[in-house]
Write an enzyme that holds these catalytic residues in place. Structure first.
Site, PDB file in Angstrom:
ATOM      1  N   ARG A   9      12.115  -6.706   5.682  1.00  0.00           N
ATOM      2  CA  ARG A   9      12.448  -5.183   5.736  1.00  0.00           C
ATOM      3  C   ARG A   9      13.223  -4.693   6.862  1.00  0.00           C
ATOM      4  O   ARG A   9      13.239  -5.052   7.944  1.00  0.00           O
ATOM      5  CB  ARG A   9      10.845  -4.530   5.929  1.00  0.00           C
ATOM      6  CG  ARG A   9      10.779  -3.369   5.429  1.00  0.00           C
ATOM      7  CD  ARG A   9       9.298  -2.664   5.464  1.00  0.00           C
ATOM      8  NE  ARG A   9       8.415  -3.364   4.755  1.00  0.00           N
ATOM      9  CZ  ARG A   9       6.952  -3.042   4.955  1.00  0.00           C
ATOM     10  NH1 ARG A   9       6.585  -2.568   6.026  1.00  0.00           N
ATOM     11  NH2 ARG A   9       6.274  -3.469   3.967  1.00  0.00           N
TER      12      ARG A   9
ATOM     13  N   ARG B 126      -9.700   0.573   8.381  1.00  0.00           N
ATOM     14  CA  ARG B 126      -9.036  -0.700   8.670  1.00  0.00           C
ATOM     15  C   ARG B 126     -10.370  -1.597   9.543  1.00  0.00           C
ATOM     16  O   ARG B 126      -9.804  -2.536   9.731  1.00  0.00           O
ATOM     17  CB  ARG B 126      -7.808  -0.834   9.602  1.00  0.00           C
ATOM     18  CG  ARG B 126      -6.662  -0.826   8.657  1.00  0.00           C
ATOM     19  CD  ARG B 126      -5.380  -0.860   9.996  1.00  0.00           C
ATOM     20  NE  ARG B 126      -4.333  -1.381   9.391  1.00  0.00           N
ATOM     21  CZ  ARG B 126      -3.190  -1.017   9.080  1.00  0.00           C
ATOM     22  NH1 ARG B 126      -3.214   0.193   8.662  1.00  0.00           N
ATOM     23  NH2 ARG B 126      -2.143  -1.736   9.136  1.00  0.00           N
TER      24      ARG B 126
ATOM     25  N   LYS C 230       0.736  -1.262  -0.088  1.00  0.00           N
ATOM     26  CA  LYS C 230      -0.015  -0.114   0.023  1.00  0.00           C
ATOM     27  C   LYS C 230       0.719   1.171   0.133  1.00  0.00           C
ATOM     28  O   LYS C 230       0.581   2.384  -0.534  1.00  0.00           O
ATOM     29  CB  LYS C 230      -0.985   0.048   1.283  1.00  0.00           C
ATOM     30  CG  LYS C 230      -2.086  -1.026   1.262  1.00  0.00           C
ATOM     31  CD  LYS C 230      -3.041  -0.768   2.575  1.00  0.00           C
ATOM     32  CE  LYS C 230      -2.204  -1.030   3.806  1.00  0.00           C
ATOM     33  NZ  LYS C 230      -1.908  -2.355   4.172  1.00  0.00           N
TER      34      LYS C 230
ATOM     35  N   ARG D  30      11.764  -3.369  12.471  1.00  0.00           N
ATOM     36  CA  ARG D  30      10.875  -2.853  13.473  1.00  0.00           C
ATOM     37  C   ARG D  30      10.231  -3.948  14.118  1.00  0.00           C
ATOM     38  O   ARG D  30       9.996  -5.154  13.651  1.00  0.00           O
ATOM     39  CB  ARG D  30       9.513  -2.170  12.641  1.00  0.00           C
ATOM     40  CG  ARG D  30      10.094  -0.632  12.295  1.00  0.00           C
ATOM     41  CD  ARG D  30       9.039  -0.097  11.230  1.00  0.00           C
ATOM     42  NE  ARG D  30       7.613  -0.642  11.203  1.00  0.00           N
ATOM     43  CZ  ARG D  30       6.851  -0.409  10.276  1.00  0.00           C
ATOM     44  NH1 ARG D  30       7.205   0.310   9.282  1.00  0.00           N
ATOM     45  NH2 ARG D  30       5.511  -1.020  10.257  1.00  0.00           N
TER      46      ARG D  30
ATOM     47  N   ARG E  90      -0.558  -9.645  12.859  1.00  0.00           N
ATOM     48  CA  ARG E  90      -1.076  -8.481  12.036  1.00  0.00           C
ATOM     49  C   ARG E  90      -1.959  -9.230  10.761  1.00  0.00           C
ATOM     50  O   ARG E  90      -2.998  -8.421  10.311  1.00  0.00           O
ATOM     51  CB  ARG E  90       0.073  -7.717  11.362  1.00  0.00           C
ATOM     52  CG  ARG E  90       0.657  -6.794  12.425  1.00  0.00           C
ATOM     53  CD  ARG E  90       1.959  -6.155  11.937  1.00  0.00           C
ATOM     54  NE  ARG E  90       1.783  -5.027  10.785  1.00  0.00           N
ATOM     55  CZ  ARG E  90       2.848  -4.644  10.078  1.00  0.00           C
ATOM     56  NH1 ARG E  90       3.902  -5.105  10.358  1.00  0.00           N
ATOM     57  NH2 ARG E  90       2.504  -3.847   9.044  1.00  0.00           N
TER      58      ARG E  90
HETATM   59  P1  AMP Z   1       0.906   0.161   8.880  1.00  0.00           P
HETATM   60  O1  AMP Z   1       2.293   0.745   8.664  1.00  0.00           O
HETATM   61  O2  AMP Z   1      -0.100   0.874   8.043  1.00  0.00           O
HETATM   62  O3  AMP Z   1       1.050  -1.390   8.805  1.00  0.00           O
HETATM   63  O4  AMP Z   1       0.479   0.539  10.465  1.00  0.00           O
HETATM   64  C1  AMP Z   1       1.340  -0.025  11.510  1.00  0.00           C
HETATM   65  C2  AMP Z   1       0.431   0.029  12.485  1.00  0.00           C
HETATM   66  O5  AMP Z   1      -0.191   1.024  13.089  1.00  0.00           O
HETATM   67  C3  AMP Z   1      -0.619  -1.180  12.611  1.00  0.00           C
HETATM   68  O6  AMP Z   1      -0.379  -2.598  12.797  1.00  0.00           O
HETATM   69  C4  AMP Z   1      -1.640  -0.580  13.625  1.00  0.00           C
HETATM   70  O7  AMP Z   1      -1.233  -1.126  14.875  1.00  0.00           O
HETATM   71  C5  AMP Z   1      -1.583   0.822  13.673  1.00  0.00           C
HETATM   72  N1  AMP Z   1      -2.335   1.320  12.872  1.00  0.00           N
HETATM   73  C6  AMP Z   1      -2.167   2.003  11.502  1.00  0.00           C
HETATM   74  N2  AMP Z   1      -3.453   2.590  10.867  1.00  0.00           N
HETATM   75  C7  AMP Z   1      -4.522   2.049  11.497  1.00  0.00           C
HETATM   76  C8  AMP Z   1      -5.841   2.274  11.705  1.00  0.00           C
HETATM   77  N3  AMP Z   1      -6.404   2.700  10.634  1.00  0.00           N
HETATM   78  N4  AMP Z   1      -6.601   1.497  12.528  1.00  0.00           N
HETATM   79  C9  AMP Z   1      -6.137   1.088  13.736  1.00  0.00           C
HETATM   80  N5  AMP Z   1      -4.791   0.931  13.761  1.00  0.00           N
HETATM   81  C10 AMP Z   1      -4.026   1.382  12.832  1.00  0.00           C
END
Ligand code: AMP
Length: 215
Positions: free
Chosen positions: A127, A88, A13, A162, A173
């Site tokens: 990564r 999400r 994404k 990370r 996840r």
């Molecule tokens: P990402 O980099 O988009 O995978 O986001 C990293 C982490 O941030 C996720 O595993 C969630 O813990 C949190 N996160 C990001 N976006 C959201 C969202 N829209 N709703 C809830 N948690 C989020």
């Protein structure tokens, strides 16, 4: 362009959002990036979010909705946006619909990136991110490896994995994605906005999205 990207963590994404933004001059809004900056800055939101993020759980809807309500009102969104990692959950999708309705904006498409789980796990666990907060360059041990193992090509700082990119967290996840986020595919299908593109290479998925948006 007013688009949102759906897809499992590691489906590309962020990469595709950057390509779309470059092509259309819109802004990328990544809730993951916003939350990571809040965690590094040690803000109240960051402190609240950190425990969930470390485990690979979703941050509560109220926190995310507060962030997005403010973000979508900022002037740069007038040129268009690509939402990356939001919504999400179904309540987030319902809230987004209401927010955009209040702002008089309609979404063009919800683009679902359909990438195989095997590729996703390899991609995320491989990564590595530069630890220098001013750099944060991202590498991948397969495909985009740094020239020198464990060292950033751009600034020479160390590279690290990370916490939420370790395999057990990645699996959590992905199961959270299946339970909470995958239902959004049906939600946007019934809204008449769903566009699914399948494949394992971000560049090809991006080209397919462009073809369909232009076609
Ligand atoms: P990402 O980099 O988009 O995978 O986001 C990293 C982490 O941030 C996720 O595993 C969630 O813990 C949190 N996160 C990001 N976006 C959201 C969202 N829209 N709703 C809830 N948690 C989020």
């Amino acid at each position: 362009m007013r688009l949102l990207l759906l897809g499992a963590p590691g489906s590309g994404k962020g990469t595709i959002a950057k390509m779309l933004v470059k092509e259309y001059g819109a802004v990328q809004i990544s809730t993951g990036d916003i939350l990571r900056s809040a965690v590094s800055a040690g803000t109240a939101i960051g402190k609240q979010a950190e425990t969930y993020m470390k485990k690979g759980d979703l941050v509560p809807d109220e926190v995310i909705l507060g962030i997005m309500e403010e973000r979508l009102k900022e002037a740069d969104c007038a040129a268009g946006f690509v939402l990356d990692g939001f919504p999400r959950t179904i309540p987030q999708a319902e809230a987004l619909k209401a927010m955009l309705g209040r702002l008089g904006i309609s979404l063009q498409a919800a683009c679902n990136l359909d990438v195989s789980e095997e590729v996703i796990i390899r991609r995320i666990t491989g990564r590595r991110t530069c630890v220098n907060p001013q750099c944060q360059a991202i590498y991948n041990l397969e495909g985009r490896a740094p020239k020198k193992d464990g060292v950033c090509d751009k600034c020479g700082s160390a590279l690290a994995q990370r916490d939420d990119e370790k395999e057990d967290v990645v699996r959590n996840r992905l199961s959270t994605y299946g339970a909470k986020t995958a239902p959004l595919i049906g939600f946007y299908e019934s809204e008449g906005l769903l566009m699914t593109v399948s494949g394992d290479e971000s560049k090809l998925l991006f080209e397919e999205i462009l073809r369909r948006l232009k076609g």
